[in-house]
Design a protein around this motif. Structure first.
Motif, PDB file in Angstrom:
ATOM      1  N   ALA A 277       2.821  14.590  -0.164  1.00 43.70           N
ATOM      2  CA  ALA A 277       2.387  14.476  -1.562  1.00 43.70           C
ATOM      3  C   ALA A 277       3.098  15.498  -2.435  1.00 43.70           C
ATOM      4  O   ALA A 277       3.505  15.194  -3.563  1.00 43.70           O
ATOM      5  CB  ALA A 277       0.875  14.671  -1.657  1.00 43.70           C
ATOM      6  N   LEU A 280       6.760  14.478  -3.177  1.00 43.02           N
ATOM      7  CA  LEU A 280       6.814  13.374  -4.140  1.00 43.02           C
ATOM      8  C   LEU A 280       6.496  13.872  -5.547  1.00 43.02           C
ATOM      9  O   LEU A 280       7.110  13.446  -6.532  1.00 43.02           O
ATOM     10  CB  LEU A 280       5.835  12.275  -3.737  1.00 43.02           C
ATOM     11  N   GLU A 281       5.527  14.782  -5.648  1.00 44.88           N
ATOM     12  CA  GLU A 281       5.162  15.352  -6.941  1.00 44.88           C
ATOM     13  C   GLU A 281       6.341  16.096  -7.561  1.00 44.88           C
ATOM     14  O   GLU A 281       6.647  15.934  -8.752  1.00 44.88           O
ATOM     15  CB  GLU A 281       3.983  16.315  -6.742  1.00 44.88           C
ATOM     16  N   HIS A 312       4.640   7.850  -8.411  1.00 40.67           N
ATOM     17  CA  HIS A 312       3.281   8.346  -8.598  1.00 40.67           C
ATOM     18  C   HIS A 312       2.301   7.590  -7.703  1.00 40.67           C
ATOM     19  O   HIS A 312       1.375   8.191  -7.136  1.00 40.67           O
ATOM     20  CB  HIS A 312       2.869   8.218 -10.061  1.00 40.67           C
ATOM     21  N   GLU A 315       2.655   8.914  -4.346  1.00 33.94           N
ATOM     22  CA  GLU A 315       2.045  10.247  -4.327  1.00 33.94           C
ATOM     23  C   GLU A 315       0.530  10.139  -4.158  1.00 33.94           C
ATOM     24  O   GLU A 315      -0.078  10.890  -3.375  1.00 33.94           O
ATOM     25  CB  GLU A 315       2.395  10.973  -5.625  1.00 33.94           C
TER      26      GLU A 315
END
Length: 492
Positions: A277, A280-281, A312, A315
């Motif tokens: 996560a 990806l952020e 997103h 994510e």
């Protein structure tokens, strides 16, 4: 949700609140009754960690209150409306304490019946500090309930930028006979939970320093757990950093704390779950910034939606996997292992050595590992294989940095310098690596766009930008390396 900053004082039954009108305008006192039911596991796991969970009736803030420790005298408070049931804790609050309960049920453990007299200090109508004079009747549940009575005073800061007023109030309360309370909360005073066990290390030894550092990182990880569950800003990153620091320390200090291979493996697993996560952020924000800098005529097709919305969604799916992981048995087993590690570590012979002597050697060994990784990479003739090997240099530099940061309080400023120098190496190689990963991500997204019949021109533009940034960092590295090596020789 808010941050609670307060000072607690023990006072005798006949204590008189001093005149506080010289500090600020005074309103009150106003009196009311509070009845709070407290919840914990049967073995008081929340109380042992300074966490309180209650259902309170009466006063201006009736409802459910969860207080999580952040620092000495500072706690994060999360509130929810009052519910009818006294047996069932709201699921959202129960989830936020799972790092502490680890699957054990929450049950009522105590009740506090408080007659409270509140005085508020103001400045031009702004509430600065609230002083609560409490006469408490505490009941501990059990086969034979126990009742305890006492009196205490709390001074809570209401205006975060006026801490000087809180200090003045505290000074007047102490002058009148109040003494700072050793208990973190009324519940802690009532229950007196068994303190968390501490490792049997000798003062001034390498073992003491290393175990204390590990304990600090365990606490950091636990403190981030509720924030991650609430998807608070930077929480995943901070939790991942705590896991990485622990794993790095266990590698670096294996001559001090032994037999930690399994814990290291589980910390790697947790870091990977959190990393999906987080990565990806970061990359979504990276692409958004790059797209914003491009001239409008260079942006073709729905690339902003694909690199924004699509990433997103991935994510959020990764966040779902994190929440599932944090409520799983494997995670609880890891937390139990970490508790065992810092309370009953398997100490090696080096743990008994003087801290300065042993830890200085470990710090030097950490940097030597960086230089060996660099020499190994440079000896590889194939450019692609050499580039891959430079990733090992980056990992070694990060480990050397974490080791130096862990030792800075003990070994002094030179460790701070070594940490910064190691970070310089880590960052420039990280810039290169981030550029390579970004190119790979863009290429995959471009292929998806191509198959959907979309214009892929802008993907090529972004790939060119990322390739250029990666190549610049790689080309600049020899200079940074030479400067760093020279500086490190003056530190070690």
């Amino acid at each position: 949700m808010g941050i609670e900053i307060e000072d607690k004082f023990d006072v005798p039954p006949d204590y008189a609140i001093p005149d506080l009108s010289r500090v600020a305008e005074v309103i009150g006192p106003k009196s009311f009754q509070l009845v709070a039911l407290y919840y914990d596991t049967a073995d008081l796991r929340l109380a042992a960690r300074g966490v309180t969970l209650r259902r309170r009736r009466g006063g201006d803030d009736a409802g459910w209150h969860l207080k999580l420790p952040k620092a000495k005298g500072v706690r994060q408070e999360i509130t929810r409306p009052l519910t009818r049931s006294t047996k069932i804790v709201p699921e959202e609050l129960a989830e936020l304490v799972r790092a502490y309960t680890r699957g054990a049920p929450l049950v009522p453990v105590a009740e506090l019946d408080t007659r409270r007299s509140v005085t508020v200090l103001l400045d031009d109508g702004v509430k600065l500090v609230e002083v609560a004079d409490d006469r408490v009747k505490g009941t501990v549940f059990g086969a034979e309930p126990t009742v305890v009575r006492w009196r205490e005073v709390e001074a809570e800061l209401l205006a975060p930028d006026r801490q000087a007023v809180l200090a003045k109030v505290g000074k007047r309360l102490r002058k009148a006979g109040a003494t700072p309370s050793a208990a973190t909360s009324k519940l802690a005073k009532l229950l007196e939970p068994t303190p968390l066990p501490k490792a049997p290390t000798e003062p001034g030894t390498a073992g003491e320093i290393v175990v204390a550092y590990l304990a600090g990182q365990v606490n950091a990880l636990l403190a981030q757990d509720p924030r991650v569950r609430r998807a608070e800003d930077d929480a995943v990153h901070q939790m991942r950093v705590a896991a990485r620091r622990m794993r790095s320390a266990l590698k670096a200090f294996k001559s001090v704390v032994a037999d930690t291979a399994q814990v290291q493996d589980e910390l790697r697993w947790l870091g990977n779950v959190l990393g999906e996560a987080r990565d990806l952020e970061v990359i979504r924000a990276r692409f958004a910034k790059e797209l914003a800098r491009l001239e409008p005529e260079l942006v073709h097709g729905p690339i902003q939606a694909r690199l924004g919305k699509d990433l997103h969604e991935r994510e959020q799916e990764a966040y779902g996997r994190i929440k599932e992981t944090l409520s799983g048995e494997r995670y609880y087993i890891l937390l139990n292992a970490l508790d065992q590690l810092v309370s009953h570590p398997k100490l090696a012979k080096a743990a008994a050595k003087p801290a300065q002597e042993k830890l200085s050697t470990i710090a030097a060994a950490g940097w030597n590992r960086v230089t060996k990784a660099y020499e190994t990479a440079q000896a590889i003739e194939d450019p692609e294989r050499r580039e891959i090997a430079m990733h090992d240099v980056r990992k070694a530099a990060k480990r050397a940095r974490y080791t130096a940061e862990a030792l800075q309080p003990t070994l002094g400023a030179n460790m701070g310098k070594l940490a910064k120098l190691s970070e310089n190496v880590q960052e420039i190689l990280g810039t290169h690596q981030d550029g390579v990963v970004a190119q790979e991500t863009l290429a995959k997204e471009a292929e998806s766009a191509r198959q959907a019949g979309e214009d892929t021109f802008t993907y090529g533009v972004l790939i060119g930008i990322e390739r250029s940034a990666a190549e610049r960092a790689y080309a600049e590295f020899p200079r940074v390396w030479a400067e760093t090596v020279g500086a490190v020789m003056k530190v070690l």
